[in-house]
Design a protein around this motif. Structure first.
Motif, PDB file in Angstrom:
ATOM      1  N   GLU A   1       0.801  -1.217   0.000  1.00 45.23           N
ATOM      2  CA  GLU A   1       0.000   0.000   0.000  1.00 45.23           C
ATOM      3  C   GLU A   1       0.839   1.274   0.000  1.00 45.23           C
ATOM      4  O   GLU A   1       0.286   2.373   0.082  1.00 45.23           O
ATOM      5  N   SER A   2       2.153   1.153  -0.083  1.00 52.58           N
ATOM      6  CA  SER A   2       3.026   2.307   0.073  1.00 52.58           C
ATOM      7  C   SER A   2       3.782   2.625  -1.214  1.00 52.58           C
ATOM      8  O   SER A   2       4.054   1.730  -2.018  1.00 52.58           O
TER       9      SER A   2
ATOM     10  N   PRO B   1       3.680  -1.763 -10.358  1.00 52.49           N
ATOM     11  CA  PRO B   1       3.487  -2.502  -9.114  1.00 52.49           C
ATOM     12  C   PRO B   1       4.787  -3.106  -8.597  1.00 52.49           C
ATOM     13  O   PRO B   1       5.692  -3.395  -9.373  1.00 52.49           O
ATOM     14  N   PRO B   2       4.887  -3.298  -7.267  1.00 52.44           N
ATOM     15  CA  PRO B   2       6.145  -3.786  -6.700  1.00 52.44           C
ATOM     16  C   PRO B   2       6.352  -5.294  -6.763  1.00 52.44           C
ATOM     17  O   PRO B   2       7.312  -5.794  -6.211  1.00 52.44           O
ATOM     18  N   ARG B   3       5.448  -6.020  -7.417  1.00 52.20           N
ATOM     19  CA  ARG B   3       5.589  -7.481  -7.569  1.00 52.20           C
ATOM     20  C   ARG B   3       5.810  -8.161  -6.219  1.00 52.20           C
ATOM     21  O   ARG B   3       6.683  -8.989  -6.046  1.00 52.20           O
ATOM     22  N   THR B   4       5.005  -7.799  -5.223  1.00 49.47           N
ATOM     23  CA  THR B   4       5.222  -8.343  -3.884  1.00 49.47           C
ATOM     24  C   THR B   4       5.020  -9.846  -3.830  1.00 49.47           C
ATOM     25  O   THR B   4       5.525 -10.496  -2.921  1.00 49.47           O
TER      26      THR B   4
ATOM     27  N   LEU C   1      11.012  -1.276   4.238  1.00 50.48           N
ATOM     28  CA  LEU C   1      10.037  -0.269   4.639  1.00 50.48           C
ATOM     29  C   LEU C   1      10.697   0.705   5.608  1.00 50.48           C
ATOM     30  O   LEU C   1      11.195   0.292   6.666  1.00 50.48           O
ATOM     31  N   VAL C   2      10.718   1.984   5.240  1.00 50.47           N
ATOM     32  CA  VAL C   2      11.281   3.035   6.095  1.00 50.47           C
ATOM     33  C   VAL C   2      10.336   4.231   6.072  1.00 50.47           C
ATOM     34  O   VAL C   2       9.545   4.399   5.149  1.00 50.47           O
TER      35      VAL C   2
ATOM     36  N   PHE D   1      21.612  -9.142  -2.245  1.00 52.82           N
ATOM     37  CA  PHE D   1      20.304  -9.773  -2.376  1.00 52.82           C
ATOM     38  C   PHE D   1      19.949  -9.939  -3.856  1.00 52.82           C
ATOM     39  O   PHE D   1      20.476  -9.240  -4.720  1.00 52.82           O
ATOM     40  N   GLY D   2      19.028 -10.855  -4.121  1.00 49.83           N
ATOM     41  CA  GLY D   2      18.627 -11.073  -5.500  1.00 49.83           C
ATOM     42  C   GLY D   2      17.903  -9.875  -6.080  1.00 49.83           C
ATOM     43  O   GLY D   2      18.066  -9.542  -7.253  1.00 49.83           O
ATOM     44  N   GLU D   3      17.096  -9.220  -5.271  1.00 40.18           N
ATOM     45  CA  GLU D   3      16.348  -8.047  -5.702  1.00 40.18           C
ATOM     46  C   GLU D   3      15.901  -7.304  -4.460  1.00 40.18           C
ATOM     47  O   GLU D   3      15.613  -7.913  -3.419  1.00 40.18           O
ATOM     48  N   LEU D   4      15.860  -5.975  -4.544  1.00 38.56           N
ATOM     49  CA  LEU D   4      15.457  -5.178  -3.391  1.00 38.56           C
ATOM     50  C   LEU D   4      14.832  -3.877  -3.878  1.00 38.56           C
ATOM     51  O   LEU D   4      15.253  -3.316  -4.884  1.00 38.56           O
ATOM     52  N   ARG D   5      13.835  -3.433  -3.158  1.00 43.13           N
ATOM     53  CA  ARG D   5      13.306  -2.093  -3.369  1.00 43.13           C
ATOM     54  C   ARG D   5      12.739  -1.585  -2.050  1.00 43.13           C
ATOM     55  O   ARG D   5      12.396  -2.372  -1.161  1.00 43.13           O
ATOM     56  N   ALA D   6      12.682  -0.260  -1.919  1.00 37.07           N
ATOM     57  CA  ALA D   6      12.250   0.368  -0.671  1.00 37.07           C
ATOM     58  C   ALA D   6      10.920   1.074  -0.848  1.00 37.07           C
ATOM     59  O   ALA D   6      10.677   1.712  -1.878  1.00 37.07           O
ATOM     60  N   ALA D   7      10.075   0.973   0.166  1.00 35.85           N
ATOM     61  CA  ALA D   7       8.816   1.694   0.214  1.00 35.85           C
ATOM     62  C   ALA D   7       8.857   2.682   1.370  1.00 35.85           C
ATOM     63  O   ALA D   7       9.456   2.420   2.414  1.00 35.85           O
TER      64      ALA D   7
END
Length: 212
Positions: A15-16, A24-27, A99-100, A147-153
């Motif tokens: 949601e962030s 989309p973040p492909r969660t 998440l930060v 890491f294999g993949e990372l993203r921040a929300a």
């Protein structure tokens, strides 16, 4: 087991906004989520981190007292700590959601991710980190690369489960005494095409106090 009565980190991440990386973040393809927060007070502050699997199962909670020079530096220290803990408990190639509640930190993390995908390691936006956090930023970059993949929300501090841990580390000191855990999300999230041996569980540990 997921914790009832509050949103999972995956729900918050879904949601962030993810600055500089389009949704989309492909969660559904993300394996672990880590929420971090840092606090600063003239008489001392703290670092907090919460790690969960995609299924909402808690991997770790950390609450450490710290003496950062300001709140900005504390946020970088907290994320460095959280990623260090996760790196020791997650299999190689894990896909991570961060998440930060700090706008610039979330943007810098995502810019660093995009720079890592660029053939000349160029970031779309200039990355500026607070004075005093340079060593921690290098540590964060190293963990991003591992890491294999990372993203921040970017989430609201009122929804950040790491916020109380960072703001009252002495009250939550008991969470650090809980047994270390290595937890894998339920299959088939670690796909065979990643080449990851899902039976491999690295040692569970974390390095104590963060410092420059």
């Amino acid at each position: 087991m997921a914790v009832t009565g509050r949103p999972t980190l995956r729900d918050l991440f879904d949601e962030s906004p993810t600055p500089h990386i389009a949704p989309p973040p492909r969660t559904h393809q993300r394996h672990f989520y880590v929420a971090t927060d840092g606090s600063y007070r003239p008489n001392g502050g703290g670092l907090g981190a919460v790690i969960e699997t995609r299924d909402g199962e808690r991997v770790a909670r950390i609450a450490l007292p710290d003496v950062p020079p300001d709140n900005n530096v504390s946020e970088y220290r907290a994320l460095h700590l959280g990623l260090d803990v996760l790196a020791h408990r997650a299999p190689p190639g894990a896909r991570v959601g961060v998440l930060v509640d700090h706008d610039d930190l979330a943007a810098n993390v995502n810019n660093a991710v995009l720079a890592g995908d660029h053939p000349d390691w160029k970031s779309p936006k200039r990355i500026v980190v607070p004075a005093g956090s340079e060593h921690h930023w290098r540590g964060i970059q190293a963990r991003i690369a591992g890491f294999g993949e990372l993203r921040a929300a970017r989430i609201d501090s009122r929804e950040n489960p790491a916020h109380p841990l960072a703001n009252a580390p002495n009250e939550y000191e008991h969470v650090n005494r809980r047994a270390d855990r290595c937890v894998l999300p339920d299959p088939p999230e670690f796909e065979a095409d990643s080449g990851t041996d899902v039976s491999y569980l690295p040692p569970s540990r974390f390095e104590g106090r963060a410092s420059d």
